[in-house]
Every structure is written in C-alpha cells, then in structure tokens.
Design a protein around this motif. Structure first.
Motif, PDB file in Angstrom:
ATOM      1  N   GLU A 161      12.949  11.547 -19.154  1.00 20.46           N
ATOM      2  CA  GLU A 161      13.426  12.824 -18.627  1.00 20.46           C
ATOM      3  C   GLU A 161      12.410  13.424 -17.663  1.00 20.46           C
ATOM      4  N   SER A 162      11.141  13.374 -18.033  1.00 28.28           N
ATOM      5  CA  SER A 162      10.091  13.923 -17.185  1.00 28.28           C
ATOM      6  C   SER A 162       9.959  13.167 -15.863  1.00 28.28           C
ATOM      7  N   ILE A 163       9.979  11.854 -15.922  1.00 27.39           N
ATOM      8  CA  ILE A 163       9.761  11.023 -14.737  1.00 27.39           C
ATOM      9  C   ILE A 163      10.964  11.035 -13.794  1.00 27.39           C
ATOM     10  N   TYR A 164      12.172  10.973 -14.349  1.00 31.94           N
ATOM     11  CA  TYR A 164      13.357  10.794 -13.510  1.00 31.94           C
ATOM     12  C   TYR A 164      14.182  12.048 -13.262  1.00 31.94           C
ATOM     13  N   PHE A 165      13.969  13.126 -14.026  1.00 35.13           N
ATOM     14  CA  PHE A 165      14.835  14.285 -13.882  1.00 35.13           C
ATOM     15  C   PHE A 165      14.123  15.604 -13.607  1.00 35.13           C
ATOM     16  N   HIS A 166      12.915  15.799 -14.113  1.00 36.96           N
ATOM     17  CA  HIS A 166      12.276  17.105 -13.993  1.00 36.96           C
ATOM     18  C   HIS A 166      11.970  17.518 -12.561  1.00 36.96           C
ATOM     19  N   ASP A 167      11.554  16.597 -11.707  1.00 40.89           N
ATOM     20  CA  ASP A 167      11.244  16.980 -10.326  1.00 40.89           C
ATOM     21  C   ASP A 167      12.443  17.630  -9.651  1.00 40.89           C
ATOM     22  N   ALA A 168      13.602  16.994  -9.740  1.00 43.59           N
ATOM     23  CA  ALA A 168      14.803  17.546  -9.103  1.00 43.59           C
ATOM     24  C   ALA A 168      15.200  18.876  -9.739  1.00 43.59           C
ATOM     25  N   GLN A 169      15.080  18.974 -11.066  1.00 41.13           N
ATOM     26  CA  GLN A 169      15.443  20.213 -11.750  1.00 41.13           C
ATOM     27  C   GLN A 169      14.516  21.355 -11.337  1.00 41.13           C
ATOM     28  N   ILE A 170      13.231  21.084 -11.280  1.00 43.61           N
ATOM     29  CA  ILE A 170      12.266  22.120 -10.909  1.00 43.61           C
ATOM     30  C   ILE A 170      12.386  22.491  -9.442  1.00 43.61           C
ATOM     31  N   ASP A 171      12.713  21.533  -8.587  1.00 43.14           N
ATOM     32  CA  ASP A 171      12.961  21.840  -7.172  1.00 43.14           C
ATOM     33  C   ASP A 171      14.120  22.824  -7.037  1.00 43.14           C
ATOM     34  N   GLU A 172      15.157  22.667  -7.862  1.00 43.60           N
ATOM     35  CA  GLU A 172      16.285  23.606  -7.855  1.00 43.60           C
ATOM     36  C   GLU A 172      15.838  24.993  -8.309  1.00 43.60           C
ATOM     37  N   VAL A 173      14.978  25.050  -9.323  1.00 40.63           N
ATOM     38  CA  VAL A 173      14.444  26.343  -9.780  1.00 40.63           C
ATOM     39  C   VAL A 173      13.662  26.997  -8.655  1.00 40.63           C
ATOM     40  N   ALA A 174      12.837  26.220  -7.979  1.00 39.05           N
ATOM     41  CA  ALA A 174      11.987  26.761  -6.907  1.00 39.05           C
ATOM     42  C   ALA A 174      12.813  27.370  -5.776  1.00 39.05           C
ATOM     43  N   LYS A 175      13.993  26.830  -5.522  1.00 38.92           N
ATOM     44  CA  LYS A 175      14.854  27.355  -4.458  1.00 38.92           C
ATOM     45  C   LYS A 175      15.332  28.775  -4.758  1.00 38.92           C
ATOM     46  N   THR A 176      15.377  29.145  -6.020  1.00 41.26           N
ATOM     47  CA  THR A 176      15.889  30.465  -6.402  1.00 41.26           C
ATOM     48  C   THR A 176      14.792  31.522  -6.531  1.00 41.26           C
ATOM     49  N   VAL A 177      13.544  31.108  -6.434  1.00 41.42           N
ATOM     50  CA  VAL A 177      12.422  32.045  -6.613  1.00 41.42           C
ATOM     51  C   VAL A 177      12.176  32.776  -5.295  1.00 41.42           C
ATOM     52  N   PRO A 178      12.174  34.115  -5.343  1.00 41.68           N
ATOM     53  CA  PRO A 178      11.921  34.869  -4.104  1.00 41.68           C
ATOM     54  C   PRO A 178      10.478  34.661  -3.622  1.00 41.68           C
ATOM     55  N   ALA A 179      10.317  34.728  -2.321  1.00 42.58           N
ATOM     56  CA  ALA A 179       8.989  34.549  -1.731  1.00 42.58           C
ATOM     57  C   ALA A 179       8.074  35.700  -2.136  1.00 42.58           C
ATOM     58  N   ARG A 180       6.798  35.412  -2.196  1.00 44.64           N
ATOM     59  CA  ARG A 180       5.816  36.459  -2.489  1.00 44.64           C
ATOM     60  C   ARG A 180       5.718  37.390  -1.283  1.00 44.64           C
ATOM     61  N   PRO A 181       5.488  38.657  -1.550  1.00 45.62           N
ATOM     62  CA  PRO A 181       5.333  39.581  -0.414  1.00 45.62           C
ATOM     63  C   PRO A 181       4.033  39.283   0.337  1.00 45.62           C
ATOM     64  N   VAL A 182       4.093  39.495   1.619  1.00 51.01           N
ATOM     65  CA  VAL A 182       2.910  39.258   2.447  1.00 51.01           C
ATOM     66  C   VAL A 182       2.226  40.602   2.664  1.00 51.01           C
ATOM     67  N   PHE A 183       0.946  40.659   2.348  1.00 48.95           N
ATOM     68  CA  PHE A 183       0.190  41.889   2.528  1.00 48.95           C
ATOM     69  C   PHE A 183      -0.759  41.702   3.698  1.00 48.95           C
ATOM     70  N   ARG A 184      -0.851  42.751   4.512  1.00 45.91           N
ATOM     71  CA  ARG A 184      -1.786  42.710   5.626  1.00 45.91           C
ATOM     72  C   ARG A 184      -3.102  43.281   5.181  1.00 45.91           C
ATOM     73  N   LYS A 185      -4.129  42.691   5.703  1.00 46.25           N
ATOM     74  CA  LYS A 185      -5.452  43.255   5.434  1.00 46.25           C
ATOM     75  C   LYS A 185      -5.677  44.394   6.410  1.00 46.25           C
ATOM     76  N   VAL A 186      -6.092  45.473   5.865  1.00 46.36           N
ATOM     77  CA  VAL A 186      -6.388  46.639   6.693  1.00 46.36           C
ATOM     78  C   VAL A 186      -7.889  46.725   6.847  1.00 46.36           C
ATOM     79  N   LYS A 187      -8.323  46.829   8.099  1.00 50.62           N
ATOM     80  CA  LYS A 187      -9.752  46.934   8.332  1.00 50.62           C
ATOM     81  C   LYS A 187     -10.222  48.311   7.909  1.00 50.62           C
TER      82      LYS A 187
END
Length: 190
Positions: A161-187
């Motif tokens: 299961e780990s070798i043949y199925f988890h990569d594809a399953q986790i890739d699907e999970v990753a597609k649903t995760v929102p991107a992290r917010p980008v913070f600007r550095k303020v001088k």
C-alpha cells in the motif's frame, strides 16, 4: 476392529445461496471431524486490492503481486502457514526487485530498497525478519504460527500500500491544500 467413514454432502446457504461441500469423517478410534470446502474466508482482502487488480491488466508486476497475494490468502484460508510464509517472502522480493532491480541476494535487494528511500531503517529491520522467517520455512523446517503469518501478511500489505498507492493518494491531498500566504518583509526605519 477399526472402522472409518467419510460422508460427503453438497450444501447451500439459504441466505446467500453459497454452495459448499461438507465432509464428515469419523472412525472407531477417533472423534468425528467436519470440514467445509472451500473453507470460510480467513482474511478480508485490503480495499486497494481491486485497484491493484485493475492495474494488473496493464503490467506484469501488478499481475504478479495480485497472484502472489491471492495465493497467500488461499494458503492462510486453507491452514497452510508454511506456504503463506513462503508466499510473503516471494511477495516482498517481487516488490523490492520491481523498485530497485535484482541485486543478486535478499540482503542486497533490501539494502538497495532502503538506500533508495523506499523504506526507513526500522522497516528494513522488520522486512529482514520476515524474509528470514520465510527462509526458515524453506531451509530450516520452521512452522510459523497463525499469528506469525498474520503479522507477516500485515507487513507485506502495508508495504504494498505504501509503495504503490500512498504517493498518488497524498498527491491528491496536496492538491486540496490552500497555498501559504506570502508575507512581505518590511524594511525597518531607523
């Protein structure tokens, strides 16, 4: 005087219509035993087995894995722990050689499998023990217990299961995760 009998019957379940053969054996010097063929299912196949079966139509390794797993389950179901243990050994070897090629020995295949990152060091130790149990059946007349075989099959199923199925399953999970917010550095003003 010694007598022995064997009575064969074909029976059908009134609920599911399943048909089996019943064998009642007995003798003057032994207790009566009742056996059913095929025997009751020993272990439910994992939910991903269907996917593996579909993929087996397309390539050789998946077909080999499906066939080996099916034979291991049949051996377990029919009370053949030695055959099941040898089957698990063959199954693990098939997975390793599929991913890293045949390096010549179980130990070399296992080393390459770990070195290429397919398993952790702890998993490598466990797999080595399972491979040794399978080898002990073949070379040292070892008879594993039912619990031994269950543990070996658990490890093999988890690895597949780990070798043949988890990569594809986790890739699907990753597609649903929102991107992290980008913070600007303020001088800072000084």
């Amino acid at each position: 005087m010694f007598s022995e009998s064997a009575i064969y019957s074909t029976i059908q379940c009134r609920g599911c219509d399943d048909v089996k053969m019943r064998l009642v054996e007995g003798g003057s010097h032994s207790d009566e035993t009742i056996s059913y063929y095929p025997p009751a299912t020993f272990r439910r196949k994992p939910k991903w087995m269907g996917e593996l079966l579909l993929e087996s139509i397309m390539d050789g390794i998946h077909k080999t894995l499906v066939e080996l797993l099916s034979e291991v389950y049949k051996a377990m179901q029919n009370g053949m722990p030695r055959l099941a243990a040898m089957g698990v050994r063959a199954l693990l070897e098939s997975v390793m050689t599929d991913k890293v090629g045949d390096k010549g020995t179980f130990a070399q295949n296992l080393d390459a499998f770990a070195t290429e990152g397919h398993i952790s060091n702890r998993q490598k130790e466990r797999i080595a023990k399972v491979l040794d149990a399978g080898s002990a059946v073949i070379h040292r007349a070892h008879l594993p217990t039912t619990n031994d075989v269950i543990a070996m099959v658990d490890l093999a199923e988890n690895l597949i299961e780990s070798i043949y199925f988890h990569d594809a399953q986790i890739d699907e999970v990753a597609k649903t995760v929102p991107a992290r917010p980008v913070f600007r550095k303020v001088k800072s003003r000084r």
